[in-house]
Design a protein around this motif. Sequence first.
Motif, PDB file in Angstrom:
ATOM      1  N   ALA A  42       0.842  -1.202   0.000  1.00 24.26           N
ATOM      2  CA  ALA A  42       0.000   0.000   0.000  1.00 24.26           C
ATOM      3  C   ALA A  42       0.878   1.253   0.000  1.00 24.26           C
ATOM      4  CB  ALA A  42      -0.943  -0.002   1.198  1.00 24.26           C
ATOM      5  N   SER A  43       1.947   1.215   0.771  1.00 26.36           N
ATOM      6  CA  SER A  43       2.850   2.369   0.841  1.00 26.36           C
ATOM      7  C   SER A  43       3.547   2.619  -0.487  1.00 26.36           C
ATOM      8  CB  SER A  43       3.872   2.161   1.965  1.00 26.36           C
ATOM      9  OG  SER A  43       3.217   2.057   3.217  1.00 26.36           O
ATOM     10  N   GLN A  44       3.876   1.546  -1.225  1.00 25.04           N
ATOM     11  CA  GLN A  44       4.445   1.709  -2.560  1.00 25.04           C
ATOM     12  C   GLN A  44       3.439   2.392  -3.484  1.00 25.04           C
ATOM     13  OE1 GLN A  44       5.283  -2.393  -3.542  1.00 25.04           O
ATOM     14  NE2 GLN A  44       7.484  -2.158  -3.135  1.00 25.04           N
ATOM     15  N   ILE A  45       2.218   1.916  -3.467  1.00 26.74           N
ATOM     16  CA  ILE A  45       1.181   2.484  -4.337  1.00 26.74           C
ATOM     17  C   ILE A  45       0.983   3.959  -4.027  1.00 26.74           C
ATOM     18  CG2 ILE A  45      -1.300   2.453  -4.867  1.00 26.74           C
ATOM     19  CD1 ILE A  45      -1.135  -0.641  -4.328  1.00 26.74           C
ATOM     20  N   ASN A  46       0.964   4.298  -2.743  1.00 26.80           N
ATOM     21  CA  ASN A  46       0.720   5.678  -2.327  1.00 26.80           C
ATOM     22  C   ASN A  46       1.966   6.558  -2.394  1.00 26.80           C
ATOM     23  OD1 ASN A  46      -2.056   5.447  -1.751  1.00 26.80           O
ATOM     24  ND2 ASN A  46      -1.600   4.458   0.185  1.00 26.80           N
ATOM     25  N   GLY A  47       3.137   5.952  -2.567  1.00 25.09           N
ATOM     26  CA  GLY A  47       4.374   6.718  -2.671  1.00 25.09           C
ATOM     27  C   GLY A  47       4.823   7.328  -1.359  1.00 25.09           C
ATOM     28  N   CYS A  48       4.634   6.608  -0.264  1.00 28.31           N
ATOM     29  CA  CYS A  48       5.012   7.116   1.058  1.00 28.31           C
ATOM     30  C   CYS A  48       6.403   6.599   1.437  1.00 28.31           C
ATOM     31  CB  CYS A  48       3.988   6.696   2.112  1.00 28.31           C
ATOM     32  SG  CYS A  48       4.361   7.371   3.745  1.00 28.31           S
ATOM     33  N   ALA A  49       7.418   7.429   1.214  1.00 32.16           N
ATOM     34  CA  ALA A  49       8.798   7.024   1.506  1.00 32.16           C
ATOM     35  C   ALA A  49       8.989   6.700   2.979  1.00 32.16           C
ATOM     36  CB  ALA A  49       9.767   8.123   1.074  1.00 32.16           C
ATOM     37  N   PHE A  50       8.384   7.485   3.855  1.00 38.88           N
ATOM     38  CA  PHE A  50       8.514   7.243   5.297  1.00 38.88           C
ATOM     39  C   PHE A  50       8.026   5.841   5.641  1.00 38.88           C
ATOM     40  CE2 PHE A  50       7.140   7.244   9.683  1.00 38.88           C
ATOM     41  CZ  PHE A  50       8.133   7.956  10.341  1.00 38.88           C
ATOM     42  N   ILE A 130      -3.139   1.474   7.077  1.00 41.94           N
ATOM     43  CA  ILE A 130      -1.901   1.855   6.397  1.00 41.94           C
ATOM     44  C   ILE A 130      -2.170   2.969   5.393  1.00 41.94           C
ATOM     45  CG2 ILE A 130      -1.940   0.028   4.626  1.00 41.94           C
ATOM     46  CD1 ILE A 130       1.144   1.678   6.341  1.00 41.94           C
ATOM     47  N   ASN A 131      -3.327   2.968   4.777  1.00 47.02           N
ATOM     48  CA  ASN A 131      -3.663   4.078   3.885  1.00 47.02           C
ATOM     49  C   ASN A 131      -3.812   5.381   4.671  1.00 47.02           C
ATOM     50  OD1 ASN A 131      -4.150   3.489   0.831  1.00 47.02           O
ATOM     51  ND2 ASN A 131      -4.764   1.641   1.919  1.00 47.02           N
ATOM     52  N   PHE A 132      -4.358   5.322   5.879  1.00 43.95           N
ATOM     53  CA  PHE A 132      -4.421   6.485   6.763  1.00 43.95           C
ATOM     54  C   PHE A 132      -3.008   6.983   7.074  1.00 43.95           C
ATOM     55  CE2 PHE A 132      -3.786   7.930  11.111  1.00 43.95           C
ATOM     56  CZ  PHE A 132      -4.575   9.069  11.151  1.00 43.95           C
ATOM     57  N   TRP A 133      -2.139   6.058   7.534  1.00 46.58           N
ATOM     58  CA  TRP A 133      -0.766   6.448   7.878  1.00 46.58           C
ATOM     59  C   TRP A 133      -0.046   7.053   6.675  1.00 46.58           C
ATOM     60  CZ3 TRP A 133       0.199   7.274  12.629  1.00 46.58           C
ATOM     61  CH2 TRP A 133      -0.280   6.440  13.648  1.00 46.58           C
ATOM     62  N   ASN A 134      -0.231   6.471   5.493  1.00 48.95           N
ATOM     63  CA  ASN A 134       0.404   7.022   4.293  1.00 48.95           C
ATOM     64  C   ASN A 134      -0.033   8.465   4.062  1.00 48.95           C
ATOM     65  OD1 ASN A 134       0.156   3.971   2.238  1.00 48.95           O
ATOM     66  ND2 ASN A 134       1.660   4.518   3.780  1.00 48.95           N
ATOM     67  N   LYS A 135      -1.319   8.721   4.176  1.00 49.98           N
ATOM     68  CA  LYS A 135      -1.833  10.071   3.943  1.00 49.98           C
ATOM     69  C   LYS A 135      -1.300  11.057   4.980  1.00 49.98           C
ATOM     70  CE  LYS A 135      -5.994   8.449   1.574  1.00 49.98           C
ATOM     71  NZ  LYS A 135      -5.178   7.712   0.671  1.00 49.98           N
ATOM     72  N   VAL A 136      -1.261  10.634   6.232  1.00 53.96           N
ATOM     73  CA  VAL A 136      -0.736  11.499   7.290  1.00 53.96           C
ATOM     74  C   VAL A 136       0.744  11.796   7.054  1.00 53.96           C
ATOM     75  CG1 VAL A 136      -0.138  11.558   9.757  1.00 53.96           C
ATOM     76  CG2 VAL A 136      -2.432  10.856   9.034  1.00 53.96           C
ATOM     77  N   GLN A 137       1.519  10.766   6.793  1.00 53.83           N
ATOM     78  CA  GLN A 137       2.970  10.962   6.666  1.00 53.83           C
ATOM     79  C   GLN A 137       3.321  11.762   5.414  1.00 53.83           C
ATOM     80  OE1 GLN A 137       4.025  10.676   9.341  1.00 53.83           O
ATOM     81  NE2 GLN A 137       4.042   8.683  10.278  1.00 53.83           N
ATOM     82  N   ILE A 138       2.620  11.514   4.309  1.00 52.56           N
ATOM     83  CA  ILE A 138       2.864  12.295   3.093  1.00 52.56           C
ATOM     84  C   ILE A 138       2.387  13.733   3.300  1.00 52.56           C
ATOM     85  CG2 ILE A 138       2.230  12.609   0.666  1.00 52.56           C
ATOM     86  CD1 ILE A 138       2.040   9.484   0.515  1.00 52.56           C
TER      87      ILE A 138
END
Length: 153
Positions: A42-50, A130-138
């Motif tokens: 999911a993080s790869q798809i969303n592009g969340c490096a963190f 994980i999609n929530f975390w990706n959005k927050v971190q990005i």
Amino acid sequence: MTPRMNIFQAAPDAMKGMLAVEASIDASGLEHSLVELVKLRASQINGCAFCIYMHVKDATKHGESDMRIHLLDAWRESPLYTDRERAALNWTESLTRIAKTHAPDADYELLKTQFNDKEIAYLTVLIGAINFWNKVQIGLRAVHQVEENAAAA
């Protein structure tokens, strides 16, 4: 890149809630390796490096192979993933890209061949989390740790 804020300081009660969700996922009985693959995909798809950094580190720490991590973006073409992992990764992609996929019945039916209702529920919560975390971190520009030997020359 400069972080915009520390969400744990700005919204501690909300973050306590999310950490409680994470603890429930950890106690759900889903395999740790599967959980990390889902978080990483999911993080790869969303592009969340963190998050990619965090979940690669955690996966390798718990024994995941470098090759499976490198091939995760091409999991459909690689024989390195089990049928159970494939069903979970397919559901991960379906829910992460929900605006496009609308979580089709075929994806859910595939999931049911490998997971029981409790596992599907927790897997779905995991993907949402994980999609929530990706959005927050990005959105807040979280910056992952940089190890000296990993930094570009």
